[in-house]
Write an enzyme that holds these catalytic residues in place. Structure first.
Site, mmCIF file in Angstrom:
data_model
loop_
_atom_site.group_PDB
_atom_site.id
_atom_site.type_symbol
_atom_site.label_atom_id
_atom_site.label_comp_id
_atom_site.label_asym_id
_atom_site.label_seq_id
_atom_site.Cartn_x
_atom_site.Cartn_y
_atom_site.Cartn_z
ATOM 1 N N LYS A 175 -11.219 3.378 1.365
ATOM 2 C CA LYS A 175 -9.917 3.890 1.777
ATOM 3 C C LYS A 175 -10.054 5.099 2.700
ATOM 4 C CE LYS A 175 -7.282 1.088 -0.573
ATOM 5 N NZ LYS A 175 -6.195 0.276 -0.021
ATOM 6 N N ASP A 204 -9.799 0.485 4.945
ATOM 7 C CA ASP A 204 -8.360 0.245 4.805
ATOM 8 C C ASP A 204 -7.605 1.556 4.997
ATOM 9 O OD1 ASP A 204 -5.850 -0.624 4.194
ATOM 10 O OD2 ASP A 204 -6.316 -1.309 2.172
ATOM 11 N N GLU A 230 -8.436 -2.009 8.579
ATOM 12 C CA GLU A 230 -7.249 -2.681 8.055
ATOM 13 C C GLU A 230 -6.020 -1.789 8.168
ATOM 14 O OE1 GLU A 230 -5.766 -4.316 3.680
ATOM 15 O OE2 GLU A 230 -7.902 -4.310 4.174
ATOM 16 N N GLU A 256 -0.905 -7.595 5.067
ATOM 17 C CA GLU A 256 -0.578 -7.619 3.648
ATOM 18 C C GLU A 256 0.876 -7.254 3.401
ATOM 19 O OE1 GLU A 256 -1.553 -3.736 1.217
ATOM 20 O OE2 GLU A 256 -3.300 -4.258 2.409
ATOM 21 N N ASP A 279 -0.876 -11.896 1.638
ATOM 22 C CA ASP A 279 -0.961 -11.879 0.179
ATOM 23 C C ASP A 279 -0.123 -13.047 -0.317
ATOM 24 O OD1 ASP A 279 -0.313 -11.293 -2.631
ATOM 25 O OD2 ASP A 279 -1.390 -9.434 -2.252
ATOM 26 N N HIS A 306 -5.189 -11.214 1.129
ATOM 27 C CA HIS A 306 -5.136 -9.962 0.366
ATOM 28 C C HIS A 306 -4.861 -10.321 -1.093
ATOM 29 C CE1 HIS A 306 -2.974 -6.415 -1.318
ATOM 30 N NE2 HIS A 306 -3.866 -5.745 -0.621
ATOM 31 N N GLU A 343 -11.093 -10.518 -2.121
ATOM 32 C CA GLU A 343 -11.042 -9.114 -2.520
ATOM 33 C C GLU A 343 -11.117 -8.994 -4.040
ATOM 34 O OE1 GLU A 343 -8.318 -5.169 -1.560
ATOM 35 O OE2 GLU A 343 -7.587 -7.156 -0.983
#
Length: 390
Positions: A175, A204, A230, A256, A279, A306, A343
């Protein structure tokens, strides 16, 4: 066969000291909404939605709007029912809560269809291309102390990243976005140092940046050999996506927070992304995932679903990925390069790790695709009751 009953459940698990942060917010709890669709033949299916934000609105849409449409219908008509739900709510529900609700019901209908025909969902989606799916660890969130003193927090961050490699992961998603570009660059460099050069790292941002700041961050990510970036900018900023993508050699991923093939078509036709990340529990379910995959692949864009939520979400994603063709095709598939990956969030998540009667296990960094009829899973009702708040 007719649909006779539809029941929704809101699940919540307080995280306490295990809470974590992205660039957008704290995660003080795990939450989701499950739906059970039952039929007059005793066959039932499970679906999931409402794991992004508050689950209550998704539950309300199902209970008050969509469930009455489906009662008495044949669940084997899942494509027709998807279209009926979407067309009935299109004027006000093209994105967000209504599509999440449709997603949950659609997944449950696929589960029923597989059970009725005594085949796994992946057979209905085209066949079994793979029995196990390579996974990447999602971790290295912010823990709170990072914000107070980044330098003091780096050793713990490095220890966390190294633990994923020690557990066998060869791919890791981290992250960025909560701190300044300079401080987040320190985090990225520290993680790369901890895991070595052979580990694939994805990054991300959770749409924390505007375009020019994302480009600054991308320069640091290139130095750290990050493979994809991302959600560098907000989901609505198509021009920003294009600017970032044109300014870096890193693959740009997103989607996502996008809904239906209509939404993904705008990203793809606009040259915004290299990797689409629908997702399945949010973007329209398994029915719409097939359309998103077709739009992406015909335009040269890869798809990495996702995954966030309970074991139902993971089962739906595994079912879809099991049937995905190689893109592009080669005689020697390579995970992430052209072989689909999944993931696997490494934060505490009993809704994934305790909820099913047979929970998933990682073997050699891969997750086995369930082979049972439908999604190949069932819910442990005692665990569901433990975490159910509505």
């Amino acid at each position: 066969m007719k649909i006779t009953e539809i029941t929704t459940y809101i699940l919540k698990v307080p995280l306490g000291e295990k809470r974590f942060y992205s660039s957008q917010c704290a995660f003080p709890e795990r939450n989701s909404m499950l739906v059970k669709v039952e039929t007059d033949e005793g066959i039932y299916g499970w679906g999931e939605g409402g794991q992004y934000g508050p689950a209550e609105p998704v539950k309300c849409v199902i209970d008050q709007i969509l469930a009455p449409m489906l009662i008495g219908q044949d669940p084997l008509d899942k494509g027709i029912l998807w279209d009926q739900m979407y067309q009935s709510t299109r004027d006000y529900g093209q994105k967000g809560t209504y599509i999440e609700a449709i997603s949950a019901l659609d997944i449950a209908l696929w589960d029923i269809c597989g059970k009725a025909l005594n085949v796994p969902v992946y057979r209905l989606m085209g066949g079994k291309k793979r029995s196990h799916v390579a996974s990447y660890a999602t971790g290295c969130y912010y823990r709170g102390e990072d914000v107070l003193d980044i330098d003091t927090a780096l050793p713990a961050l490095q220890k966390e990243a190294a633990s994923y490699v020690e557990a066998g992961f060869e791919m890791l998603k981290i992250k960025v976005g909560l701190l300044s570009v300079e401080d987040d660059a320190k985090r990225v460099r520290a993680i790369r140092q901890a895991v070595g050069d052979d580990v694939k790292i994805f990054c991300d941002c959770n749409h924390a940046y505007n375009a020019y700041t994302a480009i600054r961050m991308a320069e640091h990510l290139e130095e750290a050999k990050i493979l994809f970036m991302e959600e560098p900018v907000t989901p609505e900023d198509f021009d920003g996506y294009r600017r970032v993508r044109n300014a870096t050699r890193i693959a740009i991923a997103g989607g996502e927070c996008e809904y239906t093939a209509f939404g993904f078509q705008k990203y793809i036709a606009g040259g915004c992304i290299d990797i689409a990340q629908p997702d399945i529990c949010v973007s329209g379910g398994l029915t719409e995932f097939q359309r998103i995959l077709a739009v992406a692949n015909t335009s040269g864009v890869n798809v990495i679903p996702h995954v966030w939520g309970s074991g139902v979400a993971l089962a739906a994603a595994l079912s879809a990925i099991a049937a995905m063709p190689l893109y592009p095709h080669t005689a020697n598939p390579v995970p992430f390069q052209n072989e689909p990956v999944i993931e696997y969030d490494r934060n505490f998540n009993p809704l994934r790790d305790e909820l099913l009667t047979e929970n998933f296990e990682l073997v050699d960094r891969k997750v086995k695709v369930p082979d049972g009829a439908g999604l190949g899973i069932d819910i442990n009702m005692d665990v569901l009751k433990k975490y159910c708040v509505q």
